[in-house]
Scaffold this motif. Structure first.
Motif, PDB file in Angstrom:
ATOM      1  N   MET A 285     -46.253  -5.230 -33.071  1.00  0.00           N
ATOM      2  CA  MET A 285     -46.486  -5.083 -31.636  1.00  0.00           C
ATOM      3  C   MET A 285     -47.402  -3.889 -31.388  1.00  0.00           C
ATOM      4  N   LEU A 344     -39.122  -9.444 -25.263  1.00  0.00           N
ATOM      5  CA  LEU A 344     -40.488  -9.268 -24.772  1.00  0.00           C
ATOM      6  C   LEU A 344     -40.528  -9.213 -23.249  1.00  0.00           C
ATOM      7  N   ILE A 356     -48.449  -8.928 -29.045  1.00  0.00           N
ATOM      8  CA  ILE A 356     -47.926  -9.295 -30.370  1.00  0.00           C
ATOM      9  C   ILE A 356     -49.151  -9.557 -31.239  1.00  0.00           C
TER      10      ILE A 356
END
Length: 363
Positions: A285, A344, A356
């Motif tokens: 991430m 998320l 991502i």
């Protein structure tokens, strides 16, 4: 008809069925090869093969033939790998450096039949994959001795490519020179700055002068072309063989635990299905947090609350914003599960930007 004839007739029918199944299996291998080419995934996945063998051997109840079946499956897998390798022969892989550089060695390991194309720097190799001149790019992201490769992380943050594979390469530095050279005659060593740093203890012990080069292979090539017995290079054994240099001493790096992690960057994003759970799944991430008190703490707490173990957390300065930073996070687990998607959604509430950037099996 005798028993022997009956058995042979039965085997022929079974062979015909096996031939049909073999064709179907190889057709699936062809589709896998196409997917791997698009997503920049190497041909062989030894962890997947181990899992498949362990699962399939349980299908055989007769222990007397179990080992034969395992050997049969290994041969089938090897044939599948060979077929995929031939299909991926036209694949183009970009890397930074020249032939013999560590990035070249890793690219060759992952894509042995591909066309490997060198580029002058990280940005050029990345852009080649981004613009479609290459199917993917192999670039270093971290060294166990020198830390992260910040320039590559910045490309990941600002660019459009995804990481779909990460592999580690043990780095062994060797002192090499033109044939006929002895260590006593050497006055100067040439190599990449990181390689020089990683061999600093050895260099100081011998009182060598140092000259930095863009990468280890370029330095080795320079030493070969110079043909000067007072100049040696520090590079890999493969590089010495490539440029016809003699290894004078092996393993001269100060730390014996010297490993570089390389990532494969491609235009297509790979997403592992939630039902294909493996213990070595990871994701990357990239994020910036809102300019509020405890914003970063809240972000990390959300990740932890959803059971994801962070393997790596680093900060990098934003190029266009003074004293502002983005964060690079690697975590273990599958992000495509309902739990991952819920995480998320929660992160979007506290993060100014969230991306991502990759999913991969840890290798």
């Amino acid at each position: 008809m005798s028993i022997l004839d009956e058995c042979r007739d039965s085997i022929e029918k079974i062979d015909a069925q096996m031939a049909e199944l073999f064709v179907r299996r190889m057709e699936e291998s062809r589709k896998i090869a196409e997917y791997k080419t698009e997503h920049g995934i190497s041909i062989r996945d030894t962890k997947r093969e181990e899992i498949l063998l362990a699962k399939n051997r349980k299908l055989i109840s007769d222990q007397n033939i179990e080992s034969y079946y395992v050997e049969f499956m290994k041969n089938v897998m090897n044939l599948s790998v060979d077929y995929q390798s031939r299909l991926m022969n036209g694949m183009t892989v970009a890397y930074s450096g020249v032939e013999g550089a560590y990035a070249y060695i890793m690219a060759k390991k992952m894509f042995p039949s591909a066309n490997l194309v060198p580029y002058a720097n990280f940005n050029a190799a990345y852009k080649a994959a981004e613009d479609g001149k290459a199917d993917c790019a192999v670039l270093p992201i971290e060294n166990s001795f020198a830390g992260e490769v910040g320039a590559v992380m910045d490309l990941l943050f600002s660019g459009d490519l995804y990481i779909n594979q990460v592999r580690s390469l043990d780095i062994v530095h060797n002192l090499m020179a033109v044939p006929g050279t002895s260590i006593d005659s050497i006055k100067t060593v040439v190599s990449h700055p990181q390689a020089l740093d990683q061999c600093e203890e050895y260099i100081q012990k011998h009182g060598f002068q140092t000259i930095a080069f863009p990468n280890t292979a370029v330095a080795a090539k320079h030493a070969k072309e110079l043909n000067d017995p007072t100049v040696a290079a520090i590079a890999s054994e493969e590089t010495a063989q490539l440029y016809g240099l003699k290894v004078l001493e092996s393993g001269i790096n100060t730390s014996r635990n010297n490993t570089t992690r390389f990532a494969v960057f491609s235009r297509a994003k790979n997403s592992y299905l939630q039902q294909n759970k493996r213990s070595d799944e990871c994701f990357i991430m990239l994020l910036t947090v809102r300019n509020e008190a405890l914003a970063l703490v809240q972000t990390l707490n959300i990740i932890g609350a959803h059971g994801y173990n962070m393997r790596n957390l680093r900060s990098r300065p934003l190029k266009d914003s003074l004293w502002q930073y983005y964060f690079y996070i690697e975590a273990e687990g599958n992000i495509n599960t309902p739990n991952g998607q819920e995480m998320l959604q929660e992160l979007k509430a506290v993060c100014a930007n969230l991306k991502i950037a990759g999913t991969y099996y840890n290798g």
